[in-house]
Write an enzyme that holds these catalytic residues in place. Structure first.
Site, PDB file in Angstrom:
ATOM      1  N   GLN A   1       0.888  -1.172   0.000  1.00 43.88           N
ATOM      2  CA  GLN A   1       0.000   0.000   0.000  1.00 43.88           C
ATOM      3  C   GLN A   1       0.922   1.217   0.000  1.00 43.88           C
ATOM      4  OE1 GLN A   1      -3.181   0.943  -0.390  1.00 43.88           O
ATOM      5  NE2 GLN A   1      -2.450   3.041  -0.089  1.00 43.88           N
TER       6      GLN A   1
ATOM      7  N   GLN B   1       0.204   4.625  -1.235  1.00 37.93           N
ATOM      8  CA  GLN B   1      -0.322   5.953  -0.952  1.00 37.93           C
ATOM      9  C   GLN B   1      -0.409   6.164   0.557  1.00 37.93           C
ATOM     10  OE1 GLN B   1      -4.334   6.833  -2.319  1.00 37.93           O
ATOM     11  NE2 GLN B   1      -3.929   9.005  -2.427  1.00 37.93           N
TER      12      GLN B   1
ATOM     13  N   PRO C   1      -6.006  -2.417   4.580  1.00 36.88           N
ATOM     14  CA  PRO C   1      -6.451  -1.331   5.459  1.00 36.88           C
ATOM     15  C   PRO C   1      -7.457  -0.351   4.838  1.00 36.88           C
ATOM     16  CG  PRO C   1      -4.244  -0.871   4.632  1.00 36.88           C
ATOM     17  CD  PRO C   1      -4.593  -2.248   4.173  1.00 36.88           C
TER      18      PRO C   1
ATOM     19  N   GLY D   1     -10.736   0.437   1.788  1.00 36.82           N
ATOM     20  CA  GLY D   1     -11.782  -0.194   1.003  1.00 36.82           C
ATOM     21  C   GLY D   1     -11.210  -0.550  -0.358  1.00 36.82           C
ATOM     22  N   GLY D   2     -10.573   0.446  -0.950  1.00 34.40           N
ATOM     23  CA  GLY D   2      -9.971   0.217  -2.255  1.00 34.40           C
ATOM     24  C   GLY D   2      -8.808   1.148  -2.481  1.00 34.40           C
ATOM     25  N   MET D   3      -7.940   0.770  -3.403  1.00 34.35           N
ATOM     26  CA  MET D   3      -6.812   1.606  -3.782  1.00 34.35           C
ATOM     27  C   MET D   3      -6.681   1.540  -5.291  1.00 34.35           C
ATOM     28  SD  MET D   3      -4.359   3.623  -2.940  1.00 34.35           S
ATOM     29  CE  MET D   3      -3.495   4.399  -4.301  1.00 34.35           C
ATOM     30  N   GLU D   4      -6.660   2.734  -5.893  1.00 36.14           N
ATOM     31  CA  GLU D   4      -6.789   2.867  -7.349  1.00 36.14           C
ATOM     32  C   GLU D   4      -5.501   2.568  -8.120  1.00 36.14           C
ATOM     33  OE1 GLU D   4      -6.819   5.221  -4.993  1.00 36.14           O
ATOM     34  OE2 GLU D   4      -6.076   7.162  -5.693  1.00 36.14           O
TER      35      GLU D   4
ATOM     36  N   HIS E   1     -15.799   4.003  -7.647  1.00 39.53           N
ATOM     37  CA  HIS E   1     -14.896   5.011  -7.099  1.00 39.53           C
ATOM     38  C   HIS E   1     -13.461   4.789  -7.590  1.00 39.53           C
ATOM     39  CE1 HIS E   1     -13.444   7.856  -3.962  1.00 39.53           C
ATOM     40  NE2 HIS E   1     -12.368   7.073  -4.010  1.00 39.53           N
ATOM     41  N   GLU E   2     -12.965   3.579  -7.410  1.00 42.17           N
ATOM     42  CA  GLU E   2     -11.570   3.315  -7.799  1.00 42.17           C
ATOM     43  C   GLU E   2     -11.400   3.414  -9.313  1.00 42.17           C
ATOM     44  OE1 GLU E   2      -9.859   3.624  -5.332  1.00 42.17           O
ATOM     45  OE2 GLU E   2     -11.252   3.020  -3.758  1.00 42.17           O
TER      46      GLU E   2
ATOM     47  N   HIS F   1     -11.011   6.972 -10.361  1.00 44.60           N
ATOM     48  CA  HIS F   1      -9.646   7.486 -10.161  1.00 44.60           C
ATOM     49  C   HIS F   1      -8.772   7.310 -11.406  1.00 44.60           C
ATOM     50  CE1 HIS F   1      -9.159   8.921  -6.079  1.00 44.60           C
ATOM     51  NE2 HIS F   1      -9.644   7.828  -5.534  1.00 44.60           N
TER      52      HIS F   1
ATOM     53  N   GLU G   1      -9.711  13.168  -4.520  1.00 43.38           N
ATOM     54  CA  GLU G   1     -10.823  12.433  -3.917  1.00 43.38           C
ATOM     55  C   GLU G   1     -12.198  13.075  -4.128  1.00 43.38           C
ATOM     56  OE1 GLU G   1     -10.523   9.447  -3.139  1.00 43.38           O
ATOM     57  OE2 GLU G   1      -8.359   9.232  -2.864  1.00 43.38           O
TER      58      GLU G   1
ATOM     59  N   ASP H   1      -1.250  11.529   5.856  1.00 47.12           N
ATOM     60  CA  ASP H   1      -2.374  10.706   6.290  1.00 47.12           C
ATOM     61  C   ASP H   1      -3.376  11.536   7.107  1.00 47.12           C
ATOM     62  OD1 ASP H   1      -3.354   8.047   6.098  1.00 47.12           O
ATOM     63  OD2 ASP H   1      -3.046   7.824   8.261  1.00 47.12           O
TER      64      ASP H   1
ATOM     65  N   TYR I   1     -13.153  14.231   0.530  1.00 54.52           N
ATOM     66  CA  TYR I   1     -14.109  13.402  -0.216  1.00 54.52           C
ATOM     67  C   TYR I   1     -15.459  14.099  -0.367  1.00 54.52           C
ATOM     68  CZ  TYR I   1     -11.001   9.347   0.342  1.00 54.52           C
ATOM     69  OH  TYR I   1      -9.939   8.485   0.293  1.00 54.52           O
TER      70      TYR I   1
ATOM     71  N   ARG J   1      -9.828  -3.179   7.903  1.00 57.74           N
ATOM     72  CA  ARG J   1     -10.161  -1.969   7.149  1.00 57.74           C
ATOM     73  C   ARG J   1     -10.391  -0.816   8.124  1.00 57.74           C
ATOM     74  NH1 ARG J   1     -15.306  -1.577   3.008  1.00 57.74           N
ATOM     75  NH2 ARG J   1     -15.060   0.624   2.455  1.00 57.74           N
TER      76      ARG J   1
ATOM     77  N   LYS K   1     -11.486   2.192   8.076  1.00 60.81           N
ATOM     78  CA  LYS K   1     -12.755   2.912   8.122  1.00 60.81           C
ATOM     79  C   LYS K   1     -13.757   2.252   9.070  1.00 60.81           C
ATOM     80  CE  LYS K   1     -16.521   2.714   5.342  1.00 60.81           C
ATOM     81  NZ  LYS K   1     -17.404   2.844   4.178  1.00 60.81           N
TER      82      LYS K   1
HETATM   83  N1  BES Z   1      -6.970   6.534  -2.748  1.00 61.63           N
HETATM   84  C1  BES Z   1      -7.904   6.181  -1.736  1.00 61.63           C
HETATM   85  C2  BES Z   1      -7.280   5.478  -0.567  1.00 61.63           C
HETATM   86  C3  BES Z   1      -6.174   6.254   0.120  1.00 61.63           C
HETATM   87  C4  BES Z   1      -6.259   7.620   0.310  1.00 61.63           C
HETATM   88  C5  BES Z   1      -5.068   5.592   0.592  1.00 61.63           C
HETATM   89  C6  BES Z   1      -5.225   8.297   0.953  1.00 61.63           C
HETATM   90  C7  BES Z   1      -4.053   6.267   1.236  1.00 61.63           C
HETATM   91  C8  BES Z   1      -4.124   7.628   1.405  1.00 61.63           C
HETATM   92  C9  BES Z   1      -9.031   5.324  -2.311  1.00 61.63           C
HETATM   93  O1  BES Z   1      -9.417   5.690  -3.589  1.00 61.63           O
HETATM   94  C10 BES Z   1     -10.251   5.554  -1.458  1.00 61.63           C
HETATM   95  O2  BES Z   1     -10.695   6.656  -1.413  1.00 61.63           O
HETATM   96  N2  BES Z   1     -10.752   4.495  -0.818  1.00 61.63           N
HETATM   97  C11 BES Z   1     -11.924   4.569   0.014  1.00 61.63           C
HETATM   98  C12 BES Z   1     -13.120   4.036  -0.704  1.00 61.63           C
HETATM   99  C13 BES Z   1     -14.058   4.990  -1.302  1.00 61.63           C
HETATM  100  C14 BES Z   1     -15.295   4.305  -1.836  1.00 61.63           C
HETATM  101  C15 BES Z   1     -14.365   6.230  -0.562  1.00 61.63           C
HETATM  102  C16 BES Z   1     -11.707   3.665   1.208  1.00 61.63           C
HETATM  103  O3  BES Z   1     -10.724   2.915   1.208  1.00 61.63           O
HETATM  104  O4  BES Z   1     -12.518   3.682   2.114  1.00 61.63           O
HETATM  105 ZN    ZN Z   2     -10.435   7.557  -3.588  1.00 64.41          ZN
END
Ligand code: BES
Ligand code: ZN
Length: 626
Positions: A163, A165, A290, A292-295, A319-320, A323, A342, A399, A407, A580, A582
């Site tokens: 990971q 980012q 950790p 939901g998704g990473m693009e 979402h991804e 990106h 975002e 972070d 977002y 995860r 979140k």
């Molecule tokens: N790029 C982000 C994840 C991220 C942001 C990783 C900043 C590290 C630092 C990814 O696109 C994202 O926003 N994921 C969200 C899901 C989304 C549906 C809002 C997540 O992981 O919750």
């Molecule tokens: Zn995102």
């Protein structure tokens, strides 16, 4: 050697229209040189002096010792007269360095800075073309999570994922780790013979018995999109350009869940232009991932917690995928401009969902986002600066900027603009934005200039009337934010009312409710819910046992807040299995509020922590004072 771009006339200061940004023009007495790169704030690199343009990565993935080792060989572009190139590293052991094929002793590691790591400086000349760095990662490298077979679905093979980012790429390869610096890459990755390796690049679809995989990423990307996963993986196609990777036992349910991916890709292209990355695949990782998704380009990394069995949590895929335009194609220049990645992506995500599933569906997502935003504004009431879209993260961990402000406040700005100028005009503007700035970086200030010039035809009045500067540079939410309505949520509110007055679930009409309606139902509950009510709800709707992670996480918080101990075992099981962040922060947060001695939270955390990635332990160690 790169010749700087010279301006014939003397430019004293160029400020953007709002006067809040730093000038990007470097002054000199005779001529002014346009700096190609904004100064990185979370990188030791000096891209205007010496910058990487291509990477050839050659590494071995050693599961026994949990290290990656090998070489990162960069093509470089050096400005005239420069004699040093700087890279970012974090806990990397540097074995040797060569320049244009010759080993050199003239390289230095600097002083370590918290969360930034250590700069690596290499002596070069302005005629140098290639720098090669031989290195090994550290045992606890922040980007990497090494999973034992027990932590995977199949329980037979180990697993590794990265990971990168925001600034963790430097912990698994030396790089110029700024979102403003892009390069193409190729890679050779050696892994145990029975495992497959996949990257943010061209990917295999079958396990190669040699254990050696070659990758190519022809489009230039920033380092935060470097990604690698290694495990017992299989591939299943979905559409012509889309497919899914997962462990064998997860593959079928993943392919079922993401069946609409090709449709989403087509909807996205119809909105904002051609997809630039050829293929779009998703890999479903083990549950400790950790995010939901990473693009990661060409290959989104995703949590298995979106496999609800009914395709109801796939907005995350939209979402991804989005990106691929907002972020991967037009990239935030620094992490202070994170909302450009975002906020745009959330807007684009909801437009894709609207096209594929209708307006009512997209509006439910928007209202849930609105609720998240209200909570974040409340949580940040003592640090109002963190509620500005444009952040100031100098000397802070990027972070810290990862909140619903980027977002959801970002989303509501774009939606407010759309509703004011009209969708047709707004879509032309956004499509041009992606086309004209493809494979480039974007600062908040340049975006605002373009917005005024293109969307408002240069009109200062419109720009002021829509309070654009307030949205971006002031805390909180401007008064012109648009309201979103949802008839489907109105139904939920009526049924909740009925339940609260009668205490009877039998009278409620919940037939055909979607996940989002259930989420709204749980979120709209009063703060205190009686034991009788919780018991009745759980009995009728089976919340404690639900396989839907979003509903479970919402219910668990409610259960903890109201001391509904029937859910204890399920909560503990969830926290041990799922990493995860979140989901973790609100659940642990509720545990701490319910028991401020933190005994309950810490005793679960002790068992769960070995399953979490550093991104999550970082946050939770602080929260639980470990
Ligand atoms: N790029 C982000 C994840 C991220 C942001 C990783 C900043 C590290 C630092 C990814 O696109 C994202 O926003 N994921 C969200 C899901 C989304 C549906 C809002 C997540 O992981 O919750
Ligand atoms: Zn995102």
């Amino acid at each position: 050697m790169r010749t700087p771009i010279l301006l014939a006339t003397l430019i004293t200061v160029i400020l953007t229209s709002c006067g809040e940004s730093k000038p990007t023009v470097v002054e000199s007495s005779e001529t002014a040189e346009v700096a190609k790169y904004a100064t990185p704030i979370h990188s030791f690199a000096h891209p205007n002096k010496a910058v990487v343009t291509h990477l050839n990565l050659d590494v071995n993935v050693d599961f026994d010792n949990q290290i990656i080792s090998g070489s990162a060989t960069y093509d470089i572009d050096v400005a005239s007269g420069e004699t040093r190139i700087a890279f970012d590293t974090r806990n990397l052991e540097i074995t040797s360095v060569s320049v244009d094929g010759e080993e050199t002793k003239n390289w230095w590691l600097g002083e370590e800075k918290p969360f930034m790591g250590v700069p690596l400086e290499v002596e070069i000349s302005d005629a140098s073309k290639v720098v090669s760095i031989v290195y090994t990662t550290a045992k606890g490298a922040e980007a990497l999570q090494w999973l034992s077979p027990q932590q995977t679905a199949g329980k037979e093979h180990p697993f590794l994922f990265t990971q990168s980012q925001a600034i963790l790429a430097r912990s698994w390869l030396p790089c110029q780790d700024s979102p403003g610096i892009r390069y193409t890459y190729e890679a050779t990755v050696k892994v145990p013979k029975d495992l497959m390796a996949v990257m943010s690049a061209t990917n295999p679809t079958e396990i190669d018995s040699t254990g050696v995989y070659h990758f190519e990423m022809k489009q230039p990307i920033p380092s935060y999109l470097m990604a690698l996963s290694v495990g017992d993986l299989r591939f299943a196609p979905i559409g012509d350009e889309t497919g899914v990777y997962a462990e064998p036992s997860v593959l079928e349910s993943a392919a079922y869940e993401f069946a609409d991916m090709q449709k989403m890709l087509e909807a996205a292209e119809a909105l904002y232009g051609d997809y630039a990355w050829e293929r779009y695949d998703v890999i479903v990782l083990p549950p400790s991932f950790p995010f939901g998704g990473m693009e990661n380009p060409r290959l989104t990394f995703a949590t298995p917690t979106i496999l609800a069995g009914d395709r109801s949590l796939t907005a995350l895929v939209a979402h991804e995928l989005a990106h691929s335009w907002s972020g991967n194609l037009v990239t935030n220049s620094t992490w202070n401009d994170f909302w450009l990645n975002e906020g745009f992506t959330v807007y684009f995500e909801r437009r894709i969902m609207e096209d594929v599933y209708g307006k009512d569906y997209a509006n439910m997502l928007a209202i849930l986002g609105w609720q998240d935003l209200q909570h974040t504004l409340e949580d940040f009431k003592d640090t109002p600066d963190d509620t500005k879209l444009k952040l100031d993260l100098d000397n802070r961990d990027p972070d810290d900027g990862m909140s619903d402000i980027a977002y959801e406040k970002g989303y509501f700005l774009l939606r407010t603009l759309e509703e004011n100028v009209g969708r047709e005009k707004f879509d032309v503007f956004l499509k041009d934005h992606f086309t004209n700035n493809a494979f480039q970086t974007m600062t908040t200030e340049t975006f605002l200039d373009n917005l005024k010039a293109q969307l408002f035809d240069g009109s200062d009045e419109k720009y002021a009337e829509l309070k654009v500067k307030d949205w971006v540079y002031r805390p909180g939410l401007p008064s012109n934010v648009v309201a979103v309505e949802s008839p489907l949520f109105a139904q939920v509110e009526a049924q909740l009312e009925l339940f609260l007055t009668t205490g009877q679930t039998e009278m409620m009409d919940t037939a055909n409710w979607t996940t989002h309606q259930w989420l709204h139902f749980l979120r709209t509950m009063p703060e205190a819910v009686s034991m009788e009510h919780l018991t009745a709800l759980d009995k009728s709707f089976g919340f404690t046992k639900t396989g839907n992670s979003e509903i479970a996480a919402e219910w668990f918080v409610l259960a903890i807040e109201n001391d509904y101990r029937t859910a204890d075992a399920a909560i503990e099981g969830f926290l041990i299995r799922v990493g995860r962040r979140k989901f973790l922060t609100p659940i642990y947060g509720a545990l701490v509020t319910a028991d401020p001695t933190m005994e309950r939270a810490r005793s679960i955390y002790e068992k769960a922590r070995p399953n979490y990635h550093s991104v999550s332990t970082n946050t939770l160690d602080e929260m639980l004072d470990i």
